[in-house]
Design a protein around this motif. Structure first.
Motif, PDB file in Angstrom:
ATOM      1  N   GLY A  49      -3.863   6.146  -3.614  1.00 51.04           N
ATOM      2  CA  GLY A  49      -2.478   6.329  -4.030  1.00 51.04           C
ATOM      3  C   GLY A  49      -1.489   5.771  -3.035  1.00 51.04           C
ATOM      4  O   GLY A  49      -1.829   5.374  -1.917  1.00 51.04           O
ATOM      5  N   ASP A  50      -0.226   5.751  -3.446  1.00 50.92           N
ATOM      6  CA  ASP A  50       0.847   5.270  -2.574  1.00 50.92           C
ATOM      7  C   ASP A  50       1.156   6.307  -1.500  1.00 50.92           C
ATOM      8  O   ASP A  50       0.989   7.512  -1.715  1.00 50.92           O
ATOM      9  CB  ASP A  50       2.099   4.992  -3.401  1.00 50.92           C
ATOM     10  CG  ASP A  50       1.914   3.827  -4.356  1.00 50.92           C
ATOM     11  OD1 ASP A  50       1.108   2.932  -4.034  1.00 50.92           O
ATOM     12  OD2 ASP A  50       2.561   3.818  -5.422  1.00 50.92           O
ATOM     13  N   PRO A  51       1.623   5.854  -0.333  1.00 47.81           N
ATOM     14  CA  PRO A  51       1.891   6.789   0.772  1.00 47.81           C
ATOM     15  C   PRO A  51       3.083   7.695   0.485  1.00 47.81           C
ATOM     16  O   PRO A  51       4.006   7.323  -0.239  1.00 47.81           O
ATOM     17  CB  PRO A  51       2.184   5.853   1.948  1.00 47.81           C
ATOM     18  CG  PRO A  51       2.686   4.594   1.313  1.00 47.81           C
ATOM     19  CD  PRO A  51       1.912   4.459   0.032  1.00 47.81           C
ATOM     20  N   LEU A  52       3.029   8.886   1.076  1.00 52.33           N
ATOM     21  CA  LEU A  52       4.099   9.873   0.980  1.00 52.33           C
ATOM     22  C   LEU A  52       4.794   9.969   2.333  1.00 52.33           C
ATOM     23  O   LEU A  52       4.140  10.233   3.343  1.00 52.33           O
ATOM     24  CB  LEU A  52       3.524  11.231   0.580  1.00 52.33           C
ATOM     25  CG  LEU A  52       4.456  12.443   0.637  1.00 52.33           C
ATOM     26  CD1 LEU A  52       5.614  12.282  -0.332  1.00 52.33           C
ATOM     27  CD2 LEU A  52       3.686  13.727   0.341  1.00 52.33           C
ATOM     28  N   ASP A 118       4.713  -1.212   5.490  1.00 51.39           N
ATOM     29  CA  ASP A 118       3.884  -2.186   6.206  1.00 51.39           C
ATOM     30  C   ASP A 118       2.566  -1.568   6.671  1.00 51.39           C
ATOM     31  O   ASP A 118       1.502  -2.172   6.560  1.00 51.39           O
ATOM     32  CB  ASP A 118       4.652  -2.737   7.414  1.00 51.39           C
ATOM     33  CG  ASP A 118       5.858  -3.577   7.011  1.00 51.39           C
ATOM     34  OD1 ASP A 118       5.890  -4.036   5.850  1.00 51.39           O
ATOM     35  OD2 ASP A 118       6.764  -3.760   7.843  1.00 51.39           O
ATOM     36  N   ASP A 119       2.649  -0.342   7.190  1.00 53.89           N
ATOM     37  CA  ASP A 119       1.465   0.306   7.759  1.00 53.89           C
ATOM     38  C   ASP A 119       0.447   0.671   6.675  1.00 53.89           C
ATOM     39  O   ASP A 119      -0.755   0.711   6.942  1.00 53.89           O
ATOM     40  CB  ASP A 119       1.892   1.567   8.525  1.00 53.89           C
ATOM     41  CG  ASP A 119       0.747   2.177   9.326  1.00 53.89           C
ATOM     42  OD1 ASP A 119       0.370   1.591  10.352  1.00 53.89           O
ATOM     43  OD2 ASP A 119       0.223   3.221   8.892  1.00 53.89           O
ATOM     44  N   ALA A 120       0.924   0.911   5.462  1.00 49.88           N
ATOM     45  CA  ALA A 120       0.049   1.354   4.363  1.00 49.88           C
ATOM     46  C   ALA A 120      -0.391   0.203   3.471  1.00 49.88           C
ATOM     47  O   ALA A 120      -0.739   0.415   2.300  1.00 49.88           O
ATOM     48  CB  ALA A 120       0.752   2.421   3.538  1.00 49.88           C
ATOM     49  N   GLY A 121      -0.378  -1.002   4.003  1.00 48.00           N
ATOM     50  CA  GLY A 121      -0.854  -2.140   3.218  1.00 48.00           C
ATOM     51  C   GLY A 121       0.131  -2.624   2.185  1.00 48.00           C
ATOM     52  O   GLY A 121      -0.264  -3.103   1.112  1.00 48.00           O
ATOM     53  N   GLU A 122       1.441  -2.484   2.505  1.00 48.80           N
ATOM     54  CA  GLU A 122       2.521  -2.958   1.644  1.00 48.80           C
ATOM     55  C   GLU A 122       2.543  -2.265   0.278  1.00 48.80           C
ATOM     56  O   GLU A 122       2.900  -2.854  -0.741  1.00 48.80           O
ATOM     57  CB  GLU A 122       2.465  -4.486   1.475  1.00 48.80           C
ATOM     58  CG  GLU A 122       2.621  -5.231   2.794  1.00 48.80           C
ATOM     59  CD  GLU A 122       2.770  -6.730   2.622  1.00 48.80           C
ATOM     60  OE1 GLU A 122       2.479  -7.236   1.510  1.00 48.80           O
ATOM     61  OE2 GLU A 122       3.180  -7.397   3.578  1.00 48.80           O
ATOM     62  N   ARG A 123       2.179  -0.996   0.283  1.00 43.89           N
ATOM     63  CA  ARG A 123       2.301  -0.199  -0.932  1.00 43.89           C
ATOM     64  C   ARG A 123       3.680   0.460  -0.963  1.00 43.89           C
ATOM     65  O   ARG A 123       4.228   0.810   0.091  1.00 43.89           O
ATOM     66  CB  ARG A 123       1.218   0.878  -0.993  1.00 43.89           C
ATOM     67  CG  ARG A 123      -0.200   0.334  -1.084  1.00 43.89           C
ATOM     68  CD  ARG A 123      -1.205   1.454  -1.243  1.00 43.89           C
ATOM     69  NE  ARG A 123      -1.095   2.097  -2.545  1.00 43.89           N
ATOM     70  CZ  ARG A 123      -1.846   1.782  -3.603  1.00 43.89           C
ATOM     71  NH1 ARG A 123      -2.751   0.826  -3.506  1.00 43.89           N
ATOM     72  NH2 ARG A 123      -1.708   2.420  -4.754  1.00 43.89           N
ATOM     73  N   PRO A 124       4.274   0.641  -2.137  1.00 41.77           N
ATOM     74  CA  PRO A 124       5.555   1.344  -2.233  1.00 41.77           C
ATOM     75  C   PRO A 124       5.411   2.789  -1.780  1.00 41.77           C
ATOM     76  O   PRO A 124       4.314   3.352  -1.797  1.00 41.77           O
ATOM     77  CB  PRO A 124       5.928   1.240  -3.711  1.00 41.77           C
ATOM     78  CG  PRO A 124       4.656   0.919  -4.406  1.00 41.77           C
ATOM     79  CD  PRO A 124       3.802   0.168  -3.434  1.00 41.77           C
ATOM     80  N   VAL A 125       6.526   3.393  -1.406  1.00 39.74           N
ATOM     81  CA  VAL A 125       6.519   4.684  -0.726  1.00 39.74           C
ATOM     82  C   VAL A 125       7.141   5.777  -1.594  1.00 39.74           C
ATOM     83  O   VAL A 125       8.225   5.594  -2.158  1.00 39.74           O
ATOM     84  CB  VAL A 125       7.300   4.571   0.607  1.00 39.74           C
ATOM     85  CG1 VAL A 125       7.346   5.926   1.326  1.00 39.74           C
ATOM     86  CG2 VAL A 125       6.687   3.496   1.500  1.00 39.74           C
TER      87      VAL A 125
END
Length: 345
Positions: A49-52, A118-125
């Motif tokens: 999943g996307d980062p929180l 950036d840290d999460a592999g360019e996933r939306p937050v």
């Protein structure tokens, strides 16, 4: 009876009942007036999943999101396998007196969002804030449409102050004493930590006054006593408010109730909540006197541009709806369900 006696003995003698260890985390970035942390994955659980990114309010410590083991927002989402981050402002001092709301919502939080992206592999937050942190979250989402956001969440964040009894009662006094209030926070450079602590206690005065009776009534419930201990630690670690930010909150938010219009001017720039174009989750506490359901749910009516807006009403007061013992069965699963629905494929 034996368990109750043992628990009361621990309380009287000051022995720790709650497990107050923080969830393991790693410092990712130190930015202007904030530190960004990434929580370590739960052993044996695959992240998905996307980062929180969690956003605390000013004056209240960020440990609200990690109150204690077994009753921690952070711990819950880490165990679900979701990547979790936290932006922590740290203590506020006299040197922060000239910083306004636009500093946090236009610089600090957007910087944190981009670092997480950036840290999460360019996933939306997924951006989520509690109390004033929820207001900051909404302002951030409205201020920059280019931010890589998957969604925005406001927990216990009032957007119609006429629905807050504590503020309605003091409104006549505010009209007379506004000059004195302004002079005080400008002289002090903000609102000292003891006053913010007192304000939080007043917002739950009934619970504060009946606390000894509650301890006796739940003497055999160690988990209840652990929660009280963790909340006490939270309250004891309140910070100060920076002067300019408090001034904006007092004059723009409290006195004029500008939030209720959905249009707010900050730092010479107009923010329109109708411009938010990401899914938004609004969470209100059924027992919250500081941010009652009516004050919180008003935000739903202002988000006319959001593709999906969900209102969740859950048990708990101002802190309890975020991290009370019932939140692990109500608030947190509702949040995770919302994020899972809006995760990037």
């Amino acid at each position: 009876m034996g368990a109750a006696v043992g628990n009361l003995r621990d309380v009287v003698q000051g022995r720790r009942i709650a497990d107050l260890r923080t969830t393991p985390r790693t410092l990712v970035k130190v930015t202007e007036h904030a530190s960004l942390f990434r929580y370590d994955p739960y052993p044996g659980t695959e992240q998905h999943g996307d980062p929180l990114l969690l956003v605390p309010p000013l004056a209240a410590p960020a440990l609200a999101f990690d109150l204690r083991r077994g009753c921690s927002v952070v711990e819950y989402f880490v165990q679900q396998g979701r990547p979790v981050y936290l932006v922590d402002y740290g203590p506020v001092s006299f040197e922060h007196r000239d910083l306004g709301i636009e500093h946090w919502t236009g610089r600090v939080i957007p910087q944190a969002v981009r670092h997480v992206h950036d840290d999460a592999g360019e996933r939306p937050v997924h951006l989520a804030g509690w109390s004033l942190g929820g207001i900051f979250t909404i302002f951030t989402a409205a201020s920059d449409p280019t931010l890589p956001l998957a969604s925005a969440t406001a927990v216990a964040s009032p957007f119609d102050l006429t629905q807050v009894p504590l503020i309605a009662i003091t409104r006549p006094v505010n009209a007379v004493a506004s000059g004195l209030v302004s002079a005080a926070y400008r002289t002090l450079g903000g609102v000292p930590a003891p006053l913010t602590r007192l304000g939080f206690q007043i917002s739950a005065l009934d619970k504060y006054l009946t606390k000894p009776l509650a301890i006796l009534a739940h003497a055999d419930d160690r988990d209840f006593l652990a929660q009280l201990e963790a909340v006490d630690r939270f309250t004891d670690n309140m910070y100060a408010y920076p002067g300019r930010t408090f001034g904006q909150l007092y004059h723009v938010v409290v006195r004029s109730n500008a939030l209720a219009t959905g249009v707010v001017e900050l730092g010479g720039r107009e923010l329109r909540l109708a411009d938010i174009d990401v899914p938004v989750l609004v969470v209100a506490g059924l027992d919250d006197t500081l941010a009652p359901v009516g004050a919180v749910s008003h935000l739903v009516d202002l988000l006319t541009g959001a593709p999906d807006v969900q209102l969740v009403q859950a048990p708990g007061g101002h802190l309890g709806v975020l991290t009370g013992r019932a939140a692990r069965r109500t608030t947190w699963p509702a949040m995770e369900g919302f994020y899972a629905r809006h995760d990037t494929p």
